[in-house]
Scaffold this active site. Sequence first.
Site, PDB file in Angstrom:
ATOM      1  N   CYS A   1       0.872  -1.187   0.000  1.00 43.43           N
ATOM      2  CA  CYS A   1       0.000   0.000   0.000  1.00 43.43           C
ATOM      3  C   CYS A   1       0.903   1.229   0.000  1.00 43.43           C
ATOM      4  O   CYS A   1       2.111   1.116  -0.222  1.00 43.43           O
ATOM      5  CB  CYS A   1      -0.951  -0.012   1.196  1.00 43.43           C
ATOM      6  SG  CYS A   1      -0.124   0.017   2.800  1.00 43.43           S
ATOM      7  N   THR A   2       0.353   2.401   0.256  1.00 44.02           N
ATOM      8  CA  THR A   2       1.130   3.640   0.137  1.00 44.02           C
ATOM      9  C   THR A   2       2.273   3.726   1.136  1.00 44.02           C
ATOM     10  O   THR A   2       3.436   3.910   0.772  1.00 44.02           O
ATOM     11  CB  THR A   2       0.211   4.862   0.302  1.00 44.02           C
ATOM     12  OG1 THR A   2      -0.849   4.789  -0.636  1.00 44.02           O
ATOM     13  CG2 THR A   2       0.989   6.151   0.090  1.00 44.02           C
TER      14      THR A   2
END
Length: 460
Positions: A330-331
């Site tokens: 994810c980020t």
Amino acid sequence: MAADDAPCPEFMDWELDTSTCNVNGLKEEKQLSASQRRCYSFCRRKSFAAFVASKRDDGQEEGSPRWRCCGQTFEEHSSIHKHTARTHDAEIRQLAQAAYQRLLSQLEEEAETQQPDEREAEPVDFSAWIPETGHISQEQLQKGPGKVLLYYRYCLVEDPHLISAWQKALCETLHLTGKVRLATEGINGTVGGTNTATDLYIDAMRSHPLFRMEEEDFKTSDGGAECFKDMKVGVYKEIVPMGMDPDVISYQLAGVPLEPEEFHEEVQALLAEGDWCSDTILLDCRNFYESKIGQFTQCLAPSIRKFSYFPDYVDQNLDLFRDKKVLMYCTGGIRCERGSAYLRSKDVCKEVYQLKGGIHKYLERFPDGFYRGKLFVFDERYAISSNSDVISDCRYCGCPWDQYQLCSTAFCCQLVLSCPACRRDGRTACCPTCQTKGQAPLHREECECTDGRPRIPQDV
């Protein structure tokens, strides 16, 4: 900051801020903040549904439902909905505005009654936790080169309201903007300011005995205070809104963390096997508008609008993950902590791994690695880049384009990829409904721009 959940400046997964709502009268549509637009959109959907329900013919014989309006009879939901949208838009708008006022008044009353819960503690001296700035000029704190910090820390926070008050004081002292979420499970934040101010913020966070953070726990990118409209600090149930009780699905059940170098090697091995690889899934647990403009090669990117839909996606695709090795990313890493814990709780995967530090840390080590395109960020920049690849295109003409802007339709919070040429031609809405009627769809999922399919590698 990871979040969650629909694309708008404060990015969906932040609860409605009633303090910015105008309870004395509906503002002009263009002047409404994103949170107010969300509030109004909710009222409009409710008003539309109530209007349709009022046209139902309850005196008919048993069987399929039927509606009567304007001397016509409608026997399908779609027909009465289209008729209402085309013929009674002005009435719906009036009903929505009235409902909007009632809702804001109600929220304001609830906020007043709940205010003692927000904290009526004795004043606390935060001076030991706030860096000394007397030797630093205000110009150094407010002007000059800056950056944006992204960080989180899972830990037991016995009094999140106390930490919230400290964060507000700290960020005000350093003239920072951004968002900070606190809960008993930890802290999650993204803040922007000058290099001097953000360095002092990192020092303050590292010196606090509760969090035990290191400098490497902070992901940085070029930016500053201008990347956010203001500073928001709040206490919530979860520091990343997945919609699951942290006591039931805890970050402590997360998958095995992989350093960027280890993750890179795993992806490299996966790509080398190509079509022969059938037991490994490279899973993007971000939202579709994030993965659309940047992703790892050969990933599975679920078509979910916000992170709180991720558990449902897993539940509906358990066979896809059965007996598989899963590599999640994810980020910044925080969504993988809870997402991998939920996936592991289903006890179907062979192994579950997660990218430590998320894409942010991976790009610091491998700017030209296997992640291509831009990295979506939750601030006014929308995206940052480490390579020149453009993997998405303009929704209107199909030319390569990956710079998001808000839909031009009032009350619509979707993001749209519309190239300069198409924008000059007036094609600035996120879907045909917004473009032709000038009104947002009743549900964000009805926007054509959300009508995607999970990108599943053929061999999975």
